[in-house]
Each structure stands twice: as structure tokens, then as C-alpha cells.
Design a protein around this motif. Sequence first.
Motif, PDB file in Angstrom:
ATOM      1  N   ALA A 256     -34.262 -59.371  -6.881  1.00 43.03           N
ATOM      2  CA  ALA A 256     -32.984 -59.056  -6.230  1.00 43.03           C
ATOM      3  C   ALA A 256     -33.203 -58.114  -5.057  1.00 43.03           C
ATOM      4  O   ALA A 256     -32.616 -58.290  -3.976  1.00 43.03           O
ATOM      5  N   ASN A 257     -34.051 -57.119  -5.243  1.00 43.38           N
ATOM      6  CA  ASN A 257     -34.361 -56.196  -4.147  1.00 43.38           C
ATOM      7  C   ASN A 257     -34.969 -56.940  -2.970  1.00 43.38           C
ATOM      8  O   ASN A 257     -34.638 -56.681  -1.807  1.00 43.38           O
ATOM      9  N   ALA A 258     -35.872 -57.867  -3.269  1.00 44.11           N
ATOM     10  CA  ALA A 258     -36.526 -58.626  -2.203  1.00 44.11           C
ATOM     11  C   ALA A 258     -35.538 -59.506  -1.453  1.00 44.11           C
ATOM     12  O   ALA A 258     -35.534 -59.554  -0.213  1.00 44.11           O
ATOM     13  N   ALA A 259     -34.683 -60.210  -2.203  1.00 44.03           N
ATOM     14  CA  ALA A 259     -33.757 -61.142  -1.574  1.00 44.03           C
ATOM     15  C   ALA A 259     -32.652 -60.435  -0.802  1.00 44.03           C
ATOM     16  O   ALA A 259     -32.304 -60.830   0.314  1.00 44.03           O
ATOM     17  N   VAL A 260     -32.093 -59.373  -1.387  1.00 38.64           N
ATOM     18  CA  VAL A 260     -30.909 -58.735  -0.803  1.00 38.64           C
ATOM     19  C   VAL A 260     -31.276 -57.600   0.149  1.00 38.64           C
ATOM     20  O   VAL A 260     -30.710 -57.472   1.245  1.00 38.64           O
ATOM     21  N   LEU A 261     -32.231 -56.766  -0.253  1.00 41.19           N
ATOM     22  CA  LEU A 261     -32.600 -55.599   0.553  1.00 41.19           C
ATOM     23  C   LEU A 261     -33.762 -55.869   1.496  1.00 41.19           C
ATOM     24  O   LEU A 261     -34.042 -55.070   2.391  1.00 41.19           O
ATOM     25  N   HIS A 262     -34.466 -56.983   1.278  1.00 39.41           N
ATOM     26  CA  HIS A 262     -35.707 -57.282   2.003  1.00 39.41           C
ATOM     27  C   HIS A 262     -36.769 -56.220   1.716  1.00 39.41           C
ATOM     28  O   HIS A 262     -37.580 -55.893   2.573  1.00 39.41           O
ATOM     29  N   TRP A 263     -36.757 -55.726   0.491  1.00 39.98           N
ATOM     30  CA  TRP A 263     -37.673 -54.649   0.103  1.00 39.98           C
ATOM     31  C   TRP A 263     -38.047 -54.799  -1.351  1.00 39.98           C
ATOM     32  O   TRP A 263     -37.181 -54.918  -2.218  1.00 39.98           O
ATOM     33  N   SER A 264     -39.305 -54.835  -1.630  1.00 38.51           N
ATOM     34  CA  SER A 264     -39.800 -54.736  -3.002  1.00 38.51           C
ATOM     35  C   SER A 264     -41.317 -54.616  -2.971  1.00 38.51           C
ATOM     36  O   SER A 264     -42.033 -55.626  -2.943  1.00 38.51           O
ATOM     37  N   PRO A 265     -41.829 -53.392  -2.965  1.00 43.34           N
ATOM     38  CA  PRO A 265     -43.286 -53.224  -3.008  1.00 43.34           C
ATOM     39  C   PRO A 265     -43.896 -53.836  -4.263  1.00 43.34           C
ATOM     40  O   PRO A 265     -45.047 -54.280  -4.241  1.00 43.34           O
ATOM     41  N   THR A 266     -43.137 -53.897  -5.349  1.00 44.38           N
ATOM     42  CA  THR A 266     -43.655 -54.504  -6.582  1.00 44.38           C
ATOM     43  C   THR A 266     -43.851 -56.007  -6.401  1.00 44.38           C
ATOM     44  O   THR A 266     -44.895 -56.560  -6.768  1.00 44.38           O
ATOM     45  N   PHE A 267     -42.858 -56.680  -5.834  1.00 42.98           N
ATOM     46  CA  PHE A 267     -42.969 -58.124  -5.587  1.00 42.98           C
ATOM     47  C   PHE A 267     -44.091 -58.409  -4.594  1.00 42.98           C
ATOM     48  O   PHE A 267     -44.858 -59.359  -4.757  1.00 42.98           O
ATOM     49  N   ARG A 268     -44.206 -57.582  -3.559  1.00 41.78           N
ATOM     50  CA  ARG A 268     -45.301 -57.765  -2.598  1.00 41.78           C
ATOM     51  C   ARG A 268     -46.656 -57.722  -3.303  1.00 41.78           C
ATOM     52  O   ARG A 268     -47.549 -58.528  -3.027  1.00 41.78           O
ATOM     53  N   ALA A 269     -46.797 -56.753  -4.198  1.00 37.67           N
ATOM     54  CA  ALA A 269     -48.075 -56.616  -4.905  1.00 37.67           C
ATOM     55  C   ALA A 269     -48.321 -57.820  -5.808  1.00 37.67           C
ATOM     56  O   ALA A 269     -49.459 -58.314  -5.914  1.00 37.67           O
ATOM     57  N   LEU A 270     -47.275 -58.330  -6.460  1.00 42.78           N
ATOM     58  CA  LEU A 270     -47.418 -59.474  -7.354  1.00 42.78           C
ATOM     59  C   LEU A 270     -47.943 -60.711  -6.624  1.00 42.78           C
ATOM     60  O   LEU A 270     -48.789 -61.439  -7.144  1.00 42.78           O
ATOM     61  N   ILE A 271     -47.438 -60.944  -5.414  1.00 42.55           N
ATOM     62  CA  ILE A 271     -47.819 -62.152  -4.677  1.00 42.55           C
ATOM     63  C   ILE A 271     -48.840 -61.864  -3.580  1.00 42.55           C
ATOM     64  O   ILE A 271     -49.171 -62.734  -2.783  1.00 42.55           O
ATOM     65  N   LYS A 272     -49.330 -60.602  -3.554  1.00 44.73           N
ATOM     66  CA  LYS A 272     -50.371 -60.200  -2.597  1.00 44.73           C
ATOM     67  C   LYS A 272     -49.930 -60.429  -1.145  1.00 44.73           C
ATOM     68  O   LYS A 272     -50.669 -60.996  -0.336  1.00 44.73           O
ATOM     69  N   HIS A 273     -48.733 -59.957  -0.838  1.00 46.96           N
ATOM     70  CA  HIS A 273     -48.208 -60.039   0.523  1.00 46.96           C
ATOM     71  C   HIS A 273     -48.010 -58.645   1.119  1.00 46.96           C
ATOM     72  O   HIS A 273     -47.045 -58.401   1.839  1.00 46.96           O
ATOM     73  N   LYS A 274     -48.909 -57.738   0.823  1.00 49.35           N
ATOM     74  CA  LYS A 274     -48.825 -56.399   1.395  1.00 49.35           C
ATOM     75  C   LYS A 274     -49.145 -56.461   2.891  1.00 49.35           C
ATOM     76  O   LYS A 274     -49.913 -57.305   3.340  1.00 49.35           O
ATOM     77  N   ARG A 275     -48.564 -55.534   3.639  1.00 53.37           N
ATOM     78  CA  ARG A 275     -48.710 -55.554   5.105  1.00 53.37           C
ATOM     79  C   ARG A 275     -49.961 -54.769   5.523  1.00 53.37           C
ATOM     80  O   ARG A 275     -49.885 -53.708   6.140  1.00 53.37           O
TER      81      ARG A 275
END
Length: 383
Positions: A256-275
Motif C-alpha cells: 500500500a505504501n508503494a502504490a499510494v505513497l510511492h515509498w517503501s524501502p522494505t518493498f524495494r529491498a524485497l525486489i532488489k530495486h534499491k536506488r
Amino acid sequence: MTVSDNSMNILLSDYEIAVAPTDRFKKSDITPILFGLFGEVGSVMSASKKRQREESAFAGYMRDVEEEFGDTLWYVSALCRRFEIDLSKLFLEAINGSGYTLSVIANDDPGSPVAKAVTKADLAPLDILLLRLGKQSANLLSLGDNPTNAKSHLLDFVKLYIDAVQASKVSFAAIVRGNIVKVRGRFLKPSIESLPDFDLNFSEEEQLPRKFRIEITQRANSRSYLRWKGVFIGDPLSDNIGDPDGYRFHDVFHFANAAVLHWSPTFRALIKHKRKSDKDVDEAQDSGRAIVIEEGLTAYIFSYAKTLNLFEGQTSVSFDLLKAVENFVRGYEVEDCPLHLWESAILQGYDVFRKVHEHNGGVIIGDREKRTLSFEPVEAKEV
């Protein structure tokens, strides 16, 4: 206090225009506004008390005082609208009274070259002024039954308010600007175009996915499993509590954070999409501490939500909870998201969570363009 408008200052007339749409009370509602004003003055007193009790340990004093003075001004403005009193003229009449020194200053705004600085040399101590302000706010309560002489009562209140602001040594311009940001961000639905997109300038492999479908399943061991694009991500989760409450599905809130806020360091880490292409962003926004902040915030909101039946039937979120969220994420990029957007992320996340919990799994569908999260059931199966 400066009565002007330049790069730092703001006109009270502009403040009135900016906050008026956030007033959701009926025009006939006077008593709730008076109660709100009385409560906010009490909050300023509380902040002052904490500072005296805890001294330097109360690091948030200035921020809290700015916020509470801003909320107080909001209620004064709301009363002025109901009694058809011009807020700017009320303040001008207050400072034109006895006891104030007016100094002409050079303004850095070419459109307004001259301004007036208003000061009072013989101020009482802040605590004394706050006690007087509290007494005057109590006097205002009588307007609920007898609105006669409303302007006179408000004028007396504003005079004390100005003195208390000066004695507190906080910026009145900061109070006004901060309150505009706060109430508009809380009560007005922002346009999608105006909202931040934290990874827009990064390559696709470093962005949170614009659209995603993630399947959550539960095996016989009561652990939940995540699968994205046919690949398992993350670790299997259990509730980790004596009384099972479904927290094994809490990754829904990260989605929900990723979809609505465009923010989720946890989701980024899960899918290895860190910047990782930007070392500073990777370190400050996508790494361990940011992940801990999101996980801690998720657990905090969940504990709160359990007392409210996981927000079932709710169309709004407590302002106190949203203020706690705001404090949680201070210093991280997501603090640029207005509270209204946080409310949407929370309510959408819990709507999907309840369905996932009911079905012991499902498909989570995120759409960052629309800032939405939705649910699709799937047949229960072992994977």
C-alpha cells in the motif's frame, strides 16, 4: 511579528483564503470551534510545561509550540468566518492598540518595499501570558450561548495571542506557513499531479514497479509466502504473537505504501530495486534504517488498528495517528507526502489486509499511476 509579505512572511489575508476550504464544520457550528480553540491553548500550555519539566531533553519544544499556535490561529480564523469578522483587520486593530512599538523596516519584496515590525517591550513571562490566554479562551466559551460582543472578545484574545507568540520566541510566519501545509495536507485531497514521485528520475530497475501483482499464499504451517512475477520473494512469515492476529500478511501495508505513497524501502529491498546509482539516496532512503522505520511504523499502526477492528467501516483516520506517522517519518523523503495521502494508504492497505486475512491469501494489485491498491481472491493451494 511582521505585518507584510516577502520571501519569509505571509499575509494573513492569504492565510484566510488558504485554510477556509479545510473548515468542515457547519457555518452554524460555534461551540465545537470554541472547544477546539480552548483545547489548542491547553496544548500550548502542555508544551510549555514539558519544556520546564524536561528542559533540554524536550527537543521538540519549538516544533510543538509552532504547531499548537498554528492550530489556535486556525480556530480563531474559523470563529472570524462565523461572526463575519476580517481576521487581518482584527490583528491590525490589536497591534494598533497601546503597548506596541511599530518599526518601519525595509522589505526585500520589490512589490512591497516597506513593512512594519511589531514588538512589545514589557512582555510578561510566557507562562503568565499563557495563563491569561487560557482564561480568555474560557471567556470565549460564552459565545456559544451569547454571541454578542464577539469581536470584542476575539480582539482581547488576539492581543494576548500576539504577546504569547512573541514571548515564545517562535516565528509567526513559520506558524502560519506550517499550519497551511498541515491543514491543507490533512483535509484537502491533493491532485495526483502535485504529489511527489521519489524514483521518477531513476532507471526502471531502480524504481518501485508502476503496476504490480503479488500473490500471497498460506501453507499448512500457517506461514505466508509472497510471489512476484512467478518468483518467491522475502521470507515466510508467521504472526509471531501468542494470539494470532494475521500479522503474517502485513506485507500488504508495504505494498500500500508503494502504490499510494510511492515509498517503501522494505518493498524495494524485497525486489532488489534499491536506488544504488545514487549513493546518498541509497544510503539515506533505501537502506537499513529506513527499512526499520517503515517496519516500526507498520507495527505501530497495526497495534492501533487492532483497537478499531482494523479500520473496518472507517472512512477516515484519527488526526492523532496521522501526526504520529508524521513524526515517525520525519527526515525521510516520504515526509513530503500530505497527511491526506497517508490516510488513503492506511485505509486502502487495511481494506486489502482484511480481505487477505479472510481468504488466507490472495492477489494484491498495485497501481502507482492511480495510487490505488486492490485485491483479487485466488483458490487456496499449496505452492
